[in-house]
Design a protein around this motif. Structure first.
Motif, mmCIF file in Angstrom:
data_model
loop_
_atom_site.group_PDB
_atom_site.id
_atom_site.type_symbol
_atom_site.label_atom_id
_atom_site.label_comp_id
_atom_site.label_asym_id
_atom_site.label_seq_id
_atom_site.Cartn_x
_atom_site.Cartn_y
_atom_site.Cartn_z
ATOM 1 N N GLY A 1 0.523 -1.290 -0.031
ATOM 2 C CA GLY A 1 -0.042 -0.043 -0.057
ATOM 3 C C GLY A 1 0.655 1.267 -0.059
ATOM 4 N N TYR A 2 2.205 1.024 -0.078
ATOM 5 C CA TYR A 2 3.029 2.465 -0.032
ATOM 6 C C TYR A 2 3.113 2.593 -1.779
ATOM 7 C CZ TYR A 2 6.927 5.576 0.564
ATOM 8 O OH TYR A 2 7.700 6.712 0.246
ATOM 9 N N HIS A 3 2.823 3.930 -1.784
ATOM 10 C CA HIS A 3 2.630 4.387 -3.467
ATOM 11 C C HIS A 3 3.720 5.563 -3.829
ATOM 12 C CE1 HIS A 3 -0.043 1.390 -4.563
ATOM 13 N NE2 HIS A 3 -0.904 1.850 -3.614
ATOM 14 N N GLY A 4 4.695 5.824 -2.719
ATOM 15 C CA GLY A 4 5.589 6.784 -2.823
ATOM 16 C C GLY A 4 6.759 6.010 -3.559
ATOM 17 N N SER A 5 7.962 6.754 -3.828
ATOM 18 C CA SER A 5 8.970 6.198 -4.644
ATOM 19 C C SER A 5 10.109 5.571 -3.500
ATOM 20 C CB SER A 5 9.812 7.105 -5.521
ATOM 21 O OG SER A 5 10.181 8.306 -4.628
ATOM 22 N N VAL A 6 10.436 4.459 -3.861
ATOM 23 C CA VAL A 6 11.452 3.812 -2.688
ATOM 24 C C VAL A 6 13.101 3.899 -3.277
ATOM 25 C CG1 VAL A 6 12.336 1.893 -1.725
ATOM 26 C CG2 VAL A 6 9.812 2.112 -1.971
ATOM 27 N N ASN A 7 13.801 4.458 -2.555
ATOM 28 C CA ASN A 7 15.063 4.533 -3.105
ATOM 29 C C ASN A 7 15.949 3.542 -3.115
ATOM 30 O OD1 ASN A 7 17.791 5.419 -3.470
ATOM 31 N ND2 ASN A 7 17.894 7.236 -1.918
ATOM 32 N N GLN A 8 16.007 2.797 -4.386
ATOM 33 C CA GLN A 8 16.641 1.416 -4.412
ATOM 34 C C GLN A 8 17.932 1.506 -4.322
ATOM 35 O OE1 GLN A 8 15.521 -0.859 -7.779
ATOM 36 N NE2 GLN A 8 13.447 0.174 -8.054
ATOM 37 N N TYR A 9 18.649 2.680 -4.440
ATOM 38 C CA TYR A 9 20.159 2.725 -3.955
ATOM 39 C C TYR A 9 20.559 2.291 -2.587
ATOM 40 C CZ TYR A 9 20.465 5.779 -8.142
ATOM 41 O OH TYR A 9 20.258 5.971 -9.589
#
Lengths: 151, 58, 487
Positions: free
Chosen positions: C142-150
């Motif tokens: 349910g989290y729709h923000g951007s996740v910092n994959q780095y």
């Protein structure tokens, strides 16, 4: 880098000791080589996937089997893909008996490079190997014996 | 929100571990003689022990 | 040799006493068969959770299945050849040490690089997939923000490098446990999709209804699929790298490797079966996490969570094993002065090749973030191809390696722990299939193929011109063998 005479009379190569600075330089060289060639090429020559815009049609109109339509419907329902992506995938993966055209020129160049590479590696290796064996076991003679191996 | 916290935690832990490894590697290099650190010999004991089952046969 | 005998008992925990003048350091001899299984299967099993399915995109469902079989034969040959040579050359360098003794120094340098790149690129792909999965799962939750994959890529690699730095026993014990859980997740998915009853939940009608579905690109597509068919088994030969750290290499390596291959064959069959029966091939061919997606398709939340955990654990186990193997190869080359001698150091307390471990961390991170950096997830295929090709070049080396091993030391002149049957046949088969897969790679990734070969060519020239002068000639032949026949 002096050559000294061992007991067996074989000249033993004495490698120079590399300075810490030299070691650092060599570490950097191999790292840079790796990065420039692999990272660089990947960065600049990016794989060209289909960029053609695909018109989004409902699943029922896509040229796929009923089972696949049903599976795509479930996938969309569970949020695994969306309809435009499904359209794109179906367009990218349509049956094509000529999907892999073989460019003869490229094929020759590619396997030519591989051939040069392998020839270079094997020829130099075999030459170096003779030197290794000579130093380790003494000059070639009719009796094959191994010095100090089982001591 | 929680993702932001996790991200920050990830960066901090990574920096901590990376920093520790670098620090320990440098410290080890200072404390011990380079000759000693590079004394290991290739191969396993089994191969070199003439009494073990795996050994150079003539 | 007195150095080896006078070595103190090695316990990974307590600090070693300050160095007495003539004592030698060595890697810890603490591993048993389960660690070897954890290392071998751990590296490979991630291939069932991601990567193998690109073979579906290349050649369709049947293409992927045929690839699994043909490449399975290739790996059988690899296992046969490796078992014979490794039972005689048990050293941390694995195939690198074999090359040094059978072909020569430049080949050994190349094989060492093959090993390092094979495992480091696989490690990069693992970290990349793990970060992708973190994003997907946060989306599913349910989290729709951007996740910092780095952040998660760097974290995964750092934690595992740290684990490897601190000692091999804990590293591979953890690998055994998390690999076991990941394998069980596949088995549970098989039961969760009622795979034992193929007509209830799985739908193979889409696969068999017409030729266009099973083999969309014809037989050339099957060829192209071979490349990613490697992913079902790639890395199992890495068990050799742990030889110097086993309590008994002659027992642990064959036992761990053979049970490992059996596990992988079962896992590969289950994976193809449940995925092919659940996902449309157009999707399966590009999926980043096929088993997780299959679990999502069932609609059972607990199954999806289990497979998400399984996928993450598999990527971690793989990256963990890769750090272990790549650093051993790099370390072995340093020990012989093929690379700066600095890398041949062993940590006096943890008994690990600590400098090699640290040095390879930035390389893995760089290639792991590349697809994210360029916002092109499909570059994962390129990174994987670097790994596959390096492995393939190594398998092609095994052919002359085997012929020369038998010719220079005929049976009877050397005690072999294991002698494989039908001698020239496995080597010839291996050579033929390896050539086929090389051709397959040309079909799909011609540019990557040329790039990689050019890299190895340049590195070879560098070695010959600038590096080999630091290598002692006779000393690098370390095995207690008689003089090779004909030399």
């Amino acid at each position: 880098m002096t050559d000294v005479n061992a007991a067996s009379g074989v000249r033993v190569y004495q490698p120079p000791k590399q300075s810490p600075r030299g070691q650092l330089v060599d570490s950097v060289i191999i790292l840079v080589l790796l990065m420039v060639v692999l990272f660089g090429v990947t960065y600049f020559v990016q794989s060209s996937t289909s960029a053609t815009e695909v018109e989004t049609r409902p699943l029922s109109e896509l040229p796929i089997t009923p089972t696949e339509k049903q599976q795509y419907a479930v996938a969309i329902e569970h949020g695994i893909v969306d309809l435009p992506t499904a359209n794109q995938q179906v367009a990218d993966n349509k049956q094509d008996s000529n999907k892999y055209p073989i460019a003869v020129g490229t094929l020759i160049i590619t396997f030519g490079v591989i051939g040069i590479y392998l020839a270079f590696v094997y020829l130099v290796s075999f030459k170096e190997y003779r030197e290794v064996i000579r130093e380790r076991f003494g000059p070639p003679s009719s009796t094959a014996s191994s010095p100090e191996a089982d001591s | 929100m929680i993702v932001d916290i996790l991200e920050w935690a990830a960066w901090i832990i990574s920096a901590g571990l990376g920093g520790w490894m670098l620090f320990d590697a440098l410290k080890t290099g200072r404390e011990y003689d380079e000759e000693f650190l590079t004394t290991s010999v290739e191969g396993t004991d089994e191969l070199f022990d003439p009494h073990a089952s795996v050994g150079g046969a003539r | 040799m007195t150095e080896i005998e006078s070595r103190p008992p090695q316990v990974p925990g307590p600090p070693a006493p300050p160095a007495p003048p003539r004592e030698g350091l060595s890697l810890s001899k603490v591993l048993g068969p389960i660690h070897i299984w954890g290392l071998g299967v751990g590296i490979v099993l991630v291939g069932e959770f991601m990567g193998w399915n690109f073979a579906v995109g290349k050649g369709g469902m049947f293409g992927a299945l045929i690839a699994a079989w043909v490449v399975g034969v290739l790996y059988t040959c690899v296992a046969m050849i490796d078992s014979e040579v490794t039972s005689t050359v048990a050293a941390a360098g694995g195939q690198y040490t074999q090359a040094k003794h059978t072909i020569g120094p430049l080949m050994a340098f190349n094989v060492g690089l093959f090993l390092v790149l094979e495992y480091t690129m696989l490690e990069a792909a693992d970290a990349n997939v793990m970060s992708y999965l973190a994003t997907t799962i946060s989306g599913q939750l349910g989290y729709h923000g951007s996740v910092n994959q780095y952040a998660f890529i760097v974290l995964a690699i750092m934690v595992l490098a740290f684990l490897n730095y601190r000692g091999v026993l804990a590293t591979l014990s953890i690998n055994f446990i998390i690999t076991g859980i990941a394998f069980l997740a596949i088995v549970v998915l098989f039961f969760g999709t009622q795979g034992f009853d193929p007509t209830s939940q799985l739908h193979f009608s889409g696969l068999t209804s017409s030729e266009s579905n099973g083999l969309p690109y014809g037989w050339l597509g099957v060829f192209a699929a071979l490349q990613f068919g490697m992913w079902y088994y790639l890395g199992i030969e890495g068990t050799c790298q742990a030889a110097e750290e086993c309590r008994s290499a002659a027992r642990s390596i064959p036992l761990g490797t053979m049970t490992g291959i059996i596990t992988l064959l079962i896992a590969a069959a289950l994976t193809w079966f449940v995925c092919a029966g659940t996902l449309p091939w157009q999707y399966l061919g590009v999926s980043i996490t096929p088993l997780f997606d299959t679990a999502l398709m069932t609609g059972t939340k607990s199954l999806a969570i289990l497979l998400a955990i399984g996928t993450i654990l598999a990527t971690l186990a793989s990256a963990n094993g890769c750090i272990n193997d790549a650093s051993r190869a790099w370390f072995s080359m340093g020990r012989d002065n093929y690379l700066p001698a600095w890398f041949g150091a062993i940590h006096p307390r943890y008994r690990t090749p600590f400098r090699a471990i640290i040095f390879l961390v930035p390389v893995a991170i760089a290639f792991a973030v590349l697809p994210v950096l360029l916002n092109k997830p499909e570059l994962l295929g390129t990174i994987i191809t670097f790994s596959i090709l390096s492995a393939l070049l190594m398998y092609s080396f095994m052919v002359p390696n085997m012929f020369r091993f038998r010719r220079l030391w005929p049976i009877g002149t050397l005690h072999r722990g294991y002698t494989h049957p039908f001698h020239p046949l496995p080597a010839i088969t291996l050579g033929l299939i390896a050539a086929m897969v090389l051709f397959a790679t040309f079909l799909g990734y011609g540019t990557v193929l040329v790039t990689l070969v050019v890299f190895y060519l340049l590195a070879s020239v560098w070695f010959v011109v600038f590096r080999y002068r630091y290598v002692a000639r006779g000393k690098q032949f370390t095995m207690p063998w008689p003089r090779p026949k004909g030399y």
